[in-house]
Design a protein around this motif. Structure first.
Motif, PDB file in Angstrom:
ATOM      1  N   SER A  30     -83.348  77.866 107.789  1.00 14.30           N
ATOM      2  CA  SER A  30     -82.213  77.116 107.205  1.00 14.30           C
ATOM      3  C   SER A  30     -82.392  75.595 107.793  1.00 14.30           C
ATOM      4  O   SER A  30     -81.729  74.850 107.461  1.00 14.30           O
ATOM      5  CB  SER A  30     -80.684  77.737 107.727  1.00 14.30           C
ATOM      6  N   ASN A  31     -83.333  75.569 108.674  1.00 14.07           N
ATOM      7  CA  ASN A  31     -83.493  74.138 109.356  1.00 14.07           C
ATOM      8  C   ASN A  31     -84.680  73.235 108.324  1.00 14.07           C
ATOM      9  O   ASN A  31     -85.458  72.705 109.116  1.00 14.07           O
ATOM     10  CB  ASN A  31     -84.134  74.304 110.634  1.00 14.07           C
ATOM     11  N   TYR A  32     -83.976  73.139 107.344  1.00 12.18           N
ATOM     12  CA  TYR A  32     -84.942  72.162 106.195  1.00 12.18           C
ATOM     13  C   TYR A  32     -84.161  71.420 105.256  1.00 12.18           C
ATOM     14  O   TYR A  32     -83.229  71.817 104.715  1.00 12.18           O
ATOM     15  CB  TYR A  32     -85.977  72.807 105.655  1.00 12.18           C
ATOM     16  N   TYR A  33     -84.515  70.224 105.074  1.00 14.82           N
ATOM     17  CA  TYR A  33     -83.990  69.713 103.818  1.00 14.82           C
ATOM     18  C   TYR A  33     -84.280  70.264 102.654  1.00 14.82           C
ATOM     19  O   TYR A  33     -85.452  70.738 102.471  1.00 14.82           O
ATOM     20  CB  TYR A  33     -84.579  67.874 103.585  1.00 14.82           C
ATOM     21  N   MET A  34     -83.389  70.229 101.737  1.00 19.10           N
ATOM     22  CA  MET A  34     -83.590  71.006 100.324  1.00 19.10           C
ATOM     23  C   MET A  34     -83.122  69.810  99.158  1.00 19.10           C
ATOM     24  O   MET A  34     -82.173  69.222  99.435  1.00 19.10           O
ATOM     25  CB  MET A  34     -82.972  72.154 100.280  1.00 19.10           C
ATOM     26  N   GLY A  35     -84.081  69.893  98.063  1.00 20.47           N
ATOM     27  CA  GLY A  35     -83.359  69.058  96.870  1.00 20.47           C
ATOM     28  C   GLY A  35     -83.867  69.308  95.744  1.00 20.47           C
ATOM     29  O   GLY A  35     -84.781  70.429  95.518  1.00 20.47           O
ATOM     30  N   TRP A  36     -83.963  68.216  94.857  1.00 21.58           N
ATOM     31  CA  TRP A  36     -84.266  68.578  93.491  1.00 21.58           C
ATOM     32  C   TRP A  36     -84.824  67.249  93.019  1.00 21.58           C
ATOM     33  O   TRP A  36     -84.482  65.923  93.139  1.00 21.58           O
ATOM     34  CB  TRP A  36     -83.267  68.734  92.468  1.00 21.58           C
ATOM     35  N   TYR A  37     -86.031  67.410  92.209  1.00 20.51           N
ATOM     36  CA  TYR A  37     -86.642  66.300  91.451  1.00 20.51           C
ATOM     37  C   TYR A  37     -86.745  66.856  90.258  1.00 20.51           C
ATOM     38  O   TYR A  37     -86.366  67.777  89.560  1.00 20.51           O
ATOM     39  CB  TYR A  37     -88.043  66.075  92.103  1.00 20.51           C
ATOM     40  N   ARG A  38     -86.986  65.773  89.173  1.00 24.81           N
ATOM     41  CA  ARG A  38     -87.224  66.149  87.797  1.00 24.81           C
ATOM     42  C   ARG A  38     -88.171  65.362  87.208  1.00 24.81           C
ATOM     43  O   ARG A  38     -88.470  64.261  87.743  1.00 24.81           O
ATOM     44  CB  ARG A  38     -85.741  65.917  86.919  1.00 24.81           C
ATOM     45  N   GLN A  39     -88.832  65.837  86.025  1.00 22.67           N
ATOM     46  CA  GLN A  39     -89.868  65.131  85.315  1.00 22.67           C
ATOM     47  C   GLN A  39     -89.635  65.267  84.008  1.00 22.67           C
ATOM     48  O   GLN A  39     -89.603  66.539  83.219  1.00 22.67           O
ATOM     49  CB  GLN A  39     -91.208  65.600  85.936  1.00 22.67           C
ATOM     50  N   ALA A  40     -89.276  64.260  83.052  1.00 22.60           N
ATOM     51  CA  ALA A  40     -89.130  64.014  81.633  1.00 22.60           C
ATOM     52  C   ALA A  40     -90.629  63.966  81.167  1.00 22.60           C
ATOM     53  O   ALA A  40     -91.540  63.548  81.574  1.00 22.60           O
ATOM     54  CB  ALA A  40     -88.264  62.816  81.358  1.00 22.60           C
ATOM     55  N   PRO A  41     -90.852  64.314  79.949  1.00 22.98           N
ATOM     56  CA  PRO A  41     -92.047  64.124  79.072  1.00 22.98           C
ATOM     57  C   PRO A  41     -92.733  62.534  79.145  1.00 22.98           C
ATOM     58  O   PRO A  41     -91.899  61.805  78.945  1.00 22.98           O
ATOM     59  CB  PRO A  41     -91.585  64.650  77.687  1.00 22.98           C
ATOM     60  N   GLY A  42     -93.791  62.472  79.685  1.00 27.82           N
ATOM     61  CA  GLY A  42     -94.277  61.304  79.819  1.00 27.82           C
ATOM     62  C   GLY A  42     -94.011  60.459  80.727  1.00 27.82           C
ATOM     63  O   GLY A  42     -94.500  58.974  81.008  1.00 27.82           O
ATOM     64  N   LYS A  43     -93.144  60.764  81.844  1.00 26.89           N
ATOM     65  CA  LYS A  43     -92.733  60.021  82.835  1.00 26.89           C
ATOM     66  C   LYS A  43     -93.116  60.749  84.062  1.00 26.89           C
ATOM     67  O   LYS A  43     -93.452  62.046  84.228  1.00 26.89           O
ATOM     68  CB  LYS A  43     -91.210  59.825  82.779  1.00 26.89           C
ATOM     69  N   GLU A  44     -93.095  59.951  85.242  1.00 26.44           N
ATOM     70  CA  GLU A  44     -93.336  60.335  86.736  1.00 26.44           C
ATOM     71  C   GLU A  44     -92.270  61.393  86.898  1.00 26.44           C
ATOM     72  O   GLU A  44     -90.931  61.155  86.713  1.00 26.44           O
ATOM     73  CB  GLU A  44     -93.537  59.401  87.388  1.00 26.44           C
ATOM     74  N   ARG A  45     -92.406  62.101  87.842  1.00 27.89           N
ATOM     75  CA  ARG A  45     -91.266  62.991  88.742  1.00 27.89           C
ATOM     76  C   ARG A  45     -90.433  62.140  89.702  1.00 27.89           C
ATOM     77  O   ARG A  45     -90.871  61.278  90.308  1.00 27.89           O
ATOM     78  CB  ARG A  45     -91.976  64.034  89.649  1.00 27.89           C
ATOM     79  N   VAL A  48     -84.014  63.345  92.535  1.00 27.65           N
ATOM     80  CA  VAL A  48     -82.559  63.507  91.848  1.00 27.65           C
ATOM     81  C   VAL A  48     -81.363  63.690  92.996  1.00 27.65           C
ATOM     82  O   VAL A  48     -80.531  63.026  92.802  1.00 27.65           O
ATOM     83  CB  VAL A  48     -82.264  64.893  91.013  1.00 27.65           C
ATOM     84  N   ALA A  49     -81.743  64.558  93.997  1.00 29.69           N
ATOM     85  CA  ALA A  49     -80.756  64.808  94.946  1.00 29.69           C
ATOM     86  C   ALA A  49     -81.329  65.384  96.270  1.00 29.69           C
ATOM     87  O   ALA A  49     -82.442  66.180  96.008  1.00 29.69           O
ATOM     88  CB  ALA A  49     -79.557  65.603  94.415  1.00 29.69           C
ATOM     89  N   ARG A  50     -80.847  65.529  97.172  1.00 36.18           N
ATOM     90  CA  ARG A  50     -81.143  66.160  98.546  1.00 36.18           C
ATOM     91  C   ARG A  50     -80.010  66.309  99.394  1.00 36.18           C
ATOM     92  O   ARG A  50     -79.209  65.760  99.425  1.00 36.18           O
ATOM     93  CB  ARG A  50     -82.425  65.307  99.254  1.00 36.18           C
ATOM     94  N   ILE A  51     -80.229  67.521 100.538  1.00 30.65           N
ATOM     95  CA  ILE A  51     -79.204  67.773 101.181  1.00 30.65           C
ATOM     96  C   ILE A  51     -79.449  68.070 102.576  1.00 30.65           C
ATOM     97  O   ILE A  51     -80.557  68.736 102.566  1.00 30.65           O
ATOM     98  CB  ILE A  51     -78.067  69.072 100.559  1.00 30.65           C
ATOM     99  N   HIS A  52     -78.886  67.932 103.522  1.00 32.97           N
ATOM    100  CA  HIS A  52     -79.152  68.134 104.823  1.00 32.97           C
ATOM    101  C   HIS A  52     -79.364  69.442 105.140  1.00 32.97           C
ATOM    102  O   HIS A  52     -78.455  70.396 104.398  1.00 32.97           O
ATOM    103  CB  HIS A  52     -78.169  67.397 105.833  1.00 32.97           C
ATOM    104  N   PRO A  53     -79.905  70.223 106.200  1.00 34.65           N
ATOM    105  CA  PRO A  53     -79.956  71.386 106.411  1.00 34.65           C
ATOM    106  C   PRO A  53     -78.618  72.060 106.789  1.00 34.65           C
ATOM    107  O   PRO A  53     -78.409  73.297 106.402  1.00 34.65           O
ATOM    108  CB  PRO A  53     -80.686  71.456 107.680  1.00 34.65           C
ATOM    109  N   SER A  54     -77.565  71.352 107.270  1.00 38.44           N
ATOM    110  CA  SER A  54     -76.432  71.886 107.383  1.00 38.44           C
ATOM    111  C   SER A  54     -75.347  71.976 106.284  1.00 38.44           C
ATOM    112  O   SER A  54     -74.523  72.174 106.422  1.00 38.44           O
ATOM    113  CB  SER A  54     -75.553  71.240 108.720  1.00 38.44           C
ATOM    114  N   GLY A  55     -75.872  71.266 105.260  1.00 41.65           N
ATOM    115  CA  GLY A  55     -75.146  71.037 104.003  1.00 41.65           C
ATOM    116  C   GLY A  55     -74.376  69.858 103.750  1.00 41.65           C
ATOM    117  O   GLY A  55     -73.536  69.646 102.947  1.00 41.65           O
ATOM    118  N   ILE A  56     -74.529  68.923 104.934  1.00 41.03           N
ATOM    119  CA  ILE A  56     -73.854  67.678 104.946  1.00 41.03           C
ATOM    120  C   ILE A  56     -74.771  66.409 104.335  1.00 41.03           C
ATOM    121  O   ILE A  56     -75.962  66.686 103.902  1.00 41.03           O
ATOM    122  CB  ILE A  56     -73.467  67.372 106.325  1.00 41.03           C
TER     123      ILE A  56
END
Length: 116
Positions: A30-45, A48-56
């Motif tokens: 649980s001691n890790y940052y977690m997040g999201w990226y996205r990649q649209a066609p023809g574009k770089e990744r 999008v968002a990320r969250i601290h290990p504690s959820g804050i």
């Protein structure tokens, strides 16, 4: 070894909502940052968002602020991205990630398509 499985994508009309999920398994912590990226066609990744290990302290790219909400449930090793008021420009493959001890781990991606 860490495995991430993304799910929850789909086809939705503009203005609609989707909730993405990211299931972590293996040598996770649980001691890790977690997040999201996205990649649209023809574009770089792109971030999008990320969250601290504690959820804050969530962090979002400007274009999704006020529409997307990132969260996590450490007891279940799950991460989520609630996406509201979706726009056609949100169409992309969405990838969750966690920053492990020595490397970043990625999910396989889930397709989000927003029709106008």
């Amino acid at each position: 070894q860490v495995q991430l499985v993304d799910s929850g994508g789909g086809l939705v009309q503009a203005g609609g909502s989707l909730r993405l999920s990211c299931a972590a398994s293996g040598r996770t912590s649980s001691n890790y940052y977690m997040g999201w990226y996205r990649q649209a066609p023809g574009k770089e990744r792109e971030f999008v968002a990320r969250i601290h290990p504690s959820g804050i302290s969530p962090l979002y790219r400007d274009s999704v602020k006020g529409r997307f909400t990132i969260s996590r449930d450490n007891a279940k090793n799950m991460g989520y991205l609630q996406m509201n008021s979706l726009k056609p420009e949100d169409t992309a493959v969405y990838y969750c990630y966690i920053d492990g001890v020595s490397q970043r781990h990625w999910g396989q991606g889930t397709q989000v398509t927003v029709s106008s």
